[in-house]
Design an enzyme around this catalytic site. Structure first.
Site, PDB file in Angstrom:
ATOM      1  N   SER A  84       8.347   1.252   3.319  1.00  0.00           N
ATOM      2  CA  SER A  84       8.502   2.183   4.434  1.00  0.00           C
ATOM      3  C   SER A  84       9.798   1.925   5.205  1.00  0.00           C
ATOM      4  CB  SER A  84       7.322   2.051   5.394  1.00  0.00           C
ATOM      5  OG  SER A  84       6.099   2.085   4.692  1.00  0.00           O
TER       6      SER A  84
HETATM    7  N1  SAH Z   1       3.652  -2.017   3.108  1.00  0.00           N
HETATM    8  C1  SAH Z   1       4.304  -1.731   1.865  1.00  0.00           C
HETATM    9  C2  SAH Z   1       4.392  -0.246   1.619  1.00  0.00           C
HETATM   10  C3  SAH Z   1       3.939   0.103   0.261  1.00  0.00           C
HETATM   11  S1  SAH Z   1       3.735   1.821  -0.072  1.00  0.00           S
HETATM   12  C4  SAH Z   1       5.642  -2.423   1.781  1.00  0.00           C
HETATM   13  O1  SAH Z   1       6.052  -3.092   2.746  1.00  0.00           O
HETATM   14  O2  SAH Z   1       6.264  -2.366   0.724  1.00  0.00           O
HETATM   15  C5  SAH Z   1       1.983   1.998  -0.033  1.00  0.00           C
HETATM   16  C6  SAH Z   1       1.209   1.198  -1.023  1.00  0.00           C
HETATM   17  O3  SAH Z   1      -0.171   1.568  -0.875  1.00  0.00           O
HETATM   18  C7  SAH Z   1       1.540   1.442  -2.485  1.00  0.00           C
HETATM   19  O4  SAH Z   1       1.907   0.236  -3.082  1.00  0.00           O
HETATM   20  C8  SAH Z   1       0.243   1.988  -3.087  1.00  0.00           C
HETATM   21  O5  SAH Z   1      -0.002   1.558  -4.417  1.00  0.00           O
HETATM   22  C9  SAH Z   1      -0.778   1.414  -2.124  1.00  0.00           C
HETATM   23  N2  SAH Z   1      -2.073   2.079  -2.132  1.00  0.00           N
HETATM   24  C10 SAH Z   1      -2.371   3.411  -2.222  1.00  0.00           C
HETATM   25  N3  SAH Z   1      -3.704   3.604  -2.228  1.00  0.00           N
HETATM   26  C11 SAH Z   1      -4.281   2.359  -2.141  1.00  0.00           C
HETATM   27  C12 SAH Z   1      -5.610   1.876  -2.117  1.00  0.00           C
HETATM   28  N4  SAH Z   1      -6.674   2.714  -2.196  1.00  0.00           N
HETATM   29  N5  SAH Z   1      -5.827   0.546  -2.024  1.00  0.00           N
HETATM   30  C13 SAH Z   1      -4.786  -0.325  -1.966  1.00  0.00           C
HETATM   31  N6  SAH Z   1      -3.485   0.060  -1.988  1.00  0.00           N
HETATM   32  C14 SAH Z   1      -3.233   1.387  -2.084  1.00  0.00           C
END
Ligand code: SAH
Length: 246
Positions: A84
């Protein structure tokens, strides 16, 4: 040892490539500039800014994108997912810390969507205990590598479908999601401690618009919901996936 030095040392010990030099020495200066920009843009939470000033975001992104690591922009981390934007991360972490009983430091925090692990590293500096859940195995593995240096009792990474929260360590003082669904899963609300706060992107209205939603569990157990600005996060998806194809 400064955090960025420790990270570099761990990567060397693991025989992993350091991000391209050039940024290496410049990184603290770029990070400082990013922190100043976030401050000017309205982030007034000194602890959040300090954490962003310490965690080397460029270690969490693809080597080809290192040059953009300290711009206020989201970046791809593979499998269609993104790290993000720093301003959105700062905003969500600040909101998380402004709980109804915000005088207490954050205790247990649940993060849904570890991704590359950057926000988990920030949370590790802001909370007593962090549990972070990721549903895509390659990203879970990537985050574990990225966070090898700070892997400690304070930070646990979990490979699971975060829509169910993480019942074994509930309740949580804070729940923060980096992926947005049509609604807030009931499990998250069930696992929110009294005086706890949840911060998550969520669809509002019918047109697929996503907003930041904050839900507080008040001391009497009731829930209070607020909606904030429009955001654009990747979708909250179901089930785990270790196929390497999202
Ligand atoms: N906080 C992260 C942002 C990652 S983007 C960072 O600093 O990089 C959001 C993430 O949520 C993705 O990796 C995606 O795979 C995950 N995601 C989506 N649905 C999910 C679920 N049901 N359970 C766990 N993770 C999930």
């Amino acid at each position: 040892m400064r955090p960025q030095d420790a990270w570099a040392q761990t990567l060397r010990e693991q025989g992993r490539a350091l991000p391209p030099s050039g940024l290496g020495l410049e990184a603290p200066r770029f990070r400082h500039r990013l922190v100043e920009r976030l401050r000017v843009d309205g982030c007034s939470d000194a602890d959040v800014l300090a954490a962003i000033g310490e965690v080397p975001r460029h270690f969490f992104v693809d080597p080809a994108l290192v040059g953009q690591a300290y711009e206020d922009t989201s970046l791809p981390i593979g499998l269609g997912q993104t790290i993000s934007k720093p301003s959105v991360v700062a905003r969500m972490l600040s909101l998380l810390r402004q709980r109804p009983d915000g005088a207490r430091p954050l205790g247990r925090v649940l993060e849904i969507g570890t991704g590359c692990g950057y926000q988990a590293a920030l949370l590790e500096r802001l909370a007593r205990q962090v549990y972070s859940v990721e549903r895509l195995k390659p990203l879970f593995d990537k985050a574990r590598d990225n966070l090898a240096e700070i892997r400690s009792d304070r930070l646990r990474l979990i490979y699971a479908d975060g829509r169910f929260g993480h019942p074994p360590n509930a309740p949580y003082d804070g729940i923060i999601a980096a992926a947005g669904g049509e609604d807030i899963p009931a499990a998250w609300l069930d696992q929110l401690a009294p005086a706890g706060r949840l911060v998550a992107p969520c669809q509002v209205g019918g047109a697929g618009e996503q907003r930041l939603v904050v839900i507080d569990r008040l001391a009497d157990g009731s829930l209070r919901r607020h909606e904030f600005e429009a955001v654009r996060f990747v979708p909250l998806q179901s089930g785990v996936n270790d196929s390497g194809v999202a």
